[in-house]
Enzyme design. Structure first.
Site, mmCIF file in Angstrom:
data_model
loop_
_atom_site.group_PDB
_atom_site.id
_atom_site.type_symbol
_atom_site.label_atom_id
_atom_site.label_comp_id
_atom_site.label_asym_id
_atom_site.label_seq_id
_atom_site.Cartn_x
_atom_site.Cartn_y
_atom_site.Cartn_z
ATOM 1 N N ASP A 21 46.738 31.818 41.646
ATOM 2 C CA ASP A 21 46.671 32.309 40.255
ATOM 3 C C ASP A 21 48.050 32.403 39.606
ATOM 4 O OD1 ASP A 21 44.005 32.577 40.709
ATOM 5 O OD2 ASP A 21 44.057 34.746 41.025
HETATM 6 P P1 NAP Z 1 45.573 34.025 44.969
HETATM 7 O O1 NAP Z 1 45.434 33.531 43.578
HETATM 8 O O2 NAP Z 1 44.620 35.031 45.465
HETATM 9 O O3 NAP Z 1 45.525 32.731 45.908
HETATM 10 C C1 NAP Z 1 45.798 32.808 47.263
HETATM 11 C C2 NAP Z 1 45.566 31.448 47.873
HETATM 12 O O4 NAP Z 1 45.989 31.543 49.236
HETATM 13 C C3 NAP Z 1 44.109 31.042 47.897
HETATM 14 O O5 NAP Z 1 43.827 30.075 46.912
HETATM 15 C C4 NAP Z 1 43.876 30.543 49.327
HETATM 16 O O6 NAP Z 1 43.430 29.185 49.290
HETATM 17 C C5 NAP Z 1 45.257 30.599 49.971
HETATM 18 N N1 NAP Z 1 45.183 31.071 51.345
HETATM 19 C C6 NAP Z 1 44.448 32.083 51.863
HETATM 20 N N2 NAP Z 1 44.642 32.170 53.177
HETATM 21 C C7 NAP Z 1 45.530 31.209 53.503
HETATM 22 C C8 NAP Z 1 46.119 30.784 54.726
HETATM 23 N N3 NAP Z 1 45.842 31.378 55.892
HETATM 24 N N4 NAP Z 1 46.988 29.753 54.691
HETATM 25 C C9 NAP Z 1 47.262 29.121 53.541
HETATM 26 N N5 NAP Z 1 46.728 29.464 52.349
HETATM 27 C C10 NAP Z 1 45.869 30.508 52.342
HETATM 28 O O7 NAP Z 1 47.030 34.601 45.244
HETATM 29 P P2 NAP Z 1 48.298 34.768 44.293
HETATM 30 O O8 NAP Z 1 48.679 33.471 43.668
HETATM 31 O O9 NAP Z 1 49.305 35.487 45.117
HETATM 32 O O10 NAP Z 1 47.794 35.669 43.094
HETATM 33 C C11 NAP Z 1 47.489 37.010 43.279
HETATM 34 C C12 NAP Z 1 46.188 37.325 42.592
HETATM 35 O O11 NAP Z 1 45.719 38.571 43.082
HETATM 36 C C13 NAP Z 1 46.309 37.477 41.086
HETATM 37 O O12 NAP Z 1 45.105 37.095 40.468
HETATM 38 C C14 NAP Z 1 46.529 38.981 40.923
HETATM 39 O O13 NAP Z 1 46.182 39.468 39.641
HETATM 40 C C15 NAP Z 1 45.609 39.502 41.998
HETATM 41 N N6 NAP Z 1 45.951 40.783 42.564
HETATM 42 C C16 NAP Z 1 47.248 41.162 42.622
HETATM 43 C C17 NAP Z 1 47.588 42.353 43.184
HETATM 44 C C18 NAP Z 1 49.033 42.797 43.211
HETATM 45 O O14 NAP Z 1 49.340 43.912 42.875
HETATM 46 N N7 NAP Z 1 49.929 41.923 43.632
HETATM 47 C C19 NAP Z 1 46.580 43.163 43.742
HETATM 48 C C20 NAP Z 1 45.230 42.727 43.704
HETATM 49 C C21 NAP Z 1 44.947 41.531 43.086
HETATM 50 P P3 NAP Z 1 42.582 28.602 50.506
HETATM 51 O O15 NAP Z 1 41.428 29.518 50.696
HETATM 52 O O16 NAP Z 1 42.212 27.231 50.055
HETATM 53 O O17 NAP Z 1 43.490 28.562 51.694
#
Ligand code: NAP
Length: 467
Positions: free
Chosen positions: A389
């Protein structure tokens, strides 16, 4: 010890504890001083408990010792959860904090009602305490459930929801006012509790999982305000101070997070963000280009500037030490390697900083989003490690996207993107990412730890061969 003496010592201990809480928050602001901040907070809380136990009104220590043993028995295993589960663990702590505040308020109300010592001030602060405490309890449990995915993470909505929710809050406030005007209308008290418990559930239902971190920060703020009210009811200055610090810091964190996602509070609370996007119109499906770990190692060592964008996948795979190995191999070759830190990457504020610090990556290589973005067009290779994201260009260009307006790291503007993830599945917001089908993107499929391990191995082998 005389009552007067123990009272004086308690007040002095409270003063030192309050100072430690303020310094703790200050030190928690920077990774370098964060550890000191944690110790100061723990010391402050230890002193606060010690000072309270000296309090002259305490007549029996047995129930306190039993409660402490139970608390420690529950708290120690809770502290052992993996880092990725810390947001829901934090929500559970807020839930119990809220419950404790609500129960203390209820006990005080019943005691003072029996003694006939309820006045307008006491009843009004107890009402506020009970409303905030109980809504924090159920609201935080719901938030923890959504983050743990035991409750559906998508927003659960129905027509007129905001009117119903605001109506519920209005009824609770009206009941609290009626009770304050006549504290003996004790039938209103259970009604206030019941409405507050339901309000906590109803408040969180329409909020999508993606907004849970902000909501948890907000619930933290409510728990702090509830503690302030409890401090007024119990005439405890330290509770008022600590609760105010907690309330203010929770609110500030929620504001910072809203800004990081380009969202307003009302949009978070009433926007039903995180709804699964309707399937995109069938159109051109762009092909996905992939590369092997060996190709990736070649691209990396032929670059002059590399930016690593870590995300939630790095945390899941616990790949930070492999990232460090690659950092060492590349910097050894004179390549400039930086880490782009998005404020909401991962699942909690500072998630990436903590993991990269654990792998002992120098702090000055960690660059905030606003600072790194202007450098992205001059970057030869951007290595996206399990981020989705936070690098989704739809946030910049697609008005219909649920994440439109959220600032992102402009990975797509770099010359080449190497994106490591296991599949083409979406990230937390549940939406496709055009970065992965971009002309300058190569996917390196696999678990981040395994892929990065292979890349580091290939770099080491090449390094030895060249030597
Ligand atoms: P993300 O959008 O959740 O994407 C994480 C990606 O990691 C997934 O597409 C997944 O794809 C991949 N993944 C998972 N396990 C993996 C592994 N073992 N090896 C390789 N890839 C792996 O993460 P982000 O870009 O960090 O964005 C964070 C999101 O979480 C935002 O939408 C944010 O608003 C939200 N959020 C943030 C917080 C905060 O405070 N930081 C808290 C809660 C929610 P695959 O499944 O294809 O591997």
């Amino acid at each position: 010890m005389s009552h007067a003496l123990s009272n004086t010592i308690t007040q002095l201990v409270y003063l030192v504890a309050a100072g430690l809480f303020v310094f703790s928050l200050r030190w928690l602001n920077r990774p370098k001083t964060a550890r000191r901040g944690v110790f100061a907070g723990v010391a402050g809380m230890g002193l606060a408990i010690f000072g309270t136990l000296l309090h002259p009104e305490i007549v029996g220590y047995t129930p306190i010792v039993i409660a402490a043993i139970v608390g420690i028995a529950v708290g120690v295993p809770l502290s052992r959860v993996p880092l990725t589960a810390v947001p829901q663990r934090t929500a559970i702590s807020h839930a119990f904090g809220g419950l404790a505040v609500g129960l203390v308020g209820t006990a005080k109300y019943m005691l003072w009602l029996e003694e006939g010592t309820l006045n307008t001030f006491r009843t009004s602060v107890i009402s506020a305490e009970v409303i905030l405490g109980f809504l924090t309890f159920t609201g935080s449990l719901m938030a923890a459930g959504k983050l743990q995915e035991v409750i559906p993470t998508r927003p659960i909505t129905y027509p007129g929801q905001n009117v119903v929710n605001l109506g519920l809050l209005g009824v609770a406030l009206a009941a609290a006012i009626a009770l304050t005007l006549d504290p003996t209308r004790s039938f209103l008290f259970p009604l206030i509790i019941l409405i507050s418990l339901s309000f906590g559930v109803m408040l969180i239902l329409p909020i999508g999982g993606a907004d849970m971190p902000t909501v948890i920060a907000l619930l933290n703020s409510y728990a702090g305000l509830a503690a302030v009210m409890m401090g007024f009811a119990m005439e405890n200055k330290l509770l008022i101070t600590a609760g105010a610090l907690d309330g203010a810091s929770g609110l500030i964190l929620a504001i910072i997070m809203c800004r990081a996602m380009n969202r307003s509070f009302t949009n978070v609370l009433f926007g039903a963000f995180g709804q699964v996007q309707a399937a995109a119109a069938v159109g051109e499906v762009k092909p996905v280009k992939s590369a092997t770990s060996h190709d990736a190692a070649d691209y990396l060592q032929n670059a002059s500037r590399v930016v690593v964008v870590p995300g939630y996948g790095m945390a899941v795979a616990q790949a930070q030490h492999r990232v460090r190995e690659i950092y060492d191999e590349l910097t050894k070759r004179g390549i400039d390697v930086k880490f782009a830190i998005h404020p909401v990457a991962g699942r909690m504020p500072g998630h990436m900083n903590v993991l990269l610090a654990e792998a002992e990556i120098p702090y000055d290589a960690l660059i905030e989003m606003e600072e790194i973005n202007p450098e992205m067009p001059q970057t030869d290779v951007t290595l996206v490690v399990g981020a989705n994201d936070v690098v989704n260009p739809a946030a910049r260009s697609d008005r219909g996207s649920p994440i439109f307006g959220m600032p992102i790291i402009d990975a797509d503007k770099s010359r080449l993107v190497l994106a490591i993830k296991r599949t083409m599945n979406p990230g937390f917001a549940g939406i496709d990412n055009a970065l992965y089908t971009g002309d300058n993107t190569l996917m390196v499929f696999g678990d981040a730890k395994a892929v990065l391990g292979d890349i580091a191995g290939a770099l080491r082998a090449e390094g030895k061969a060249a030597a």
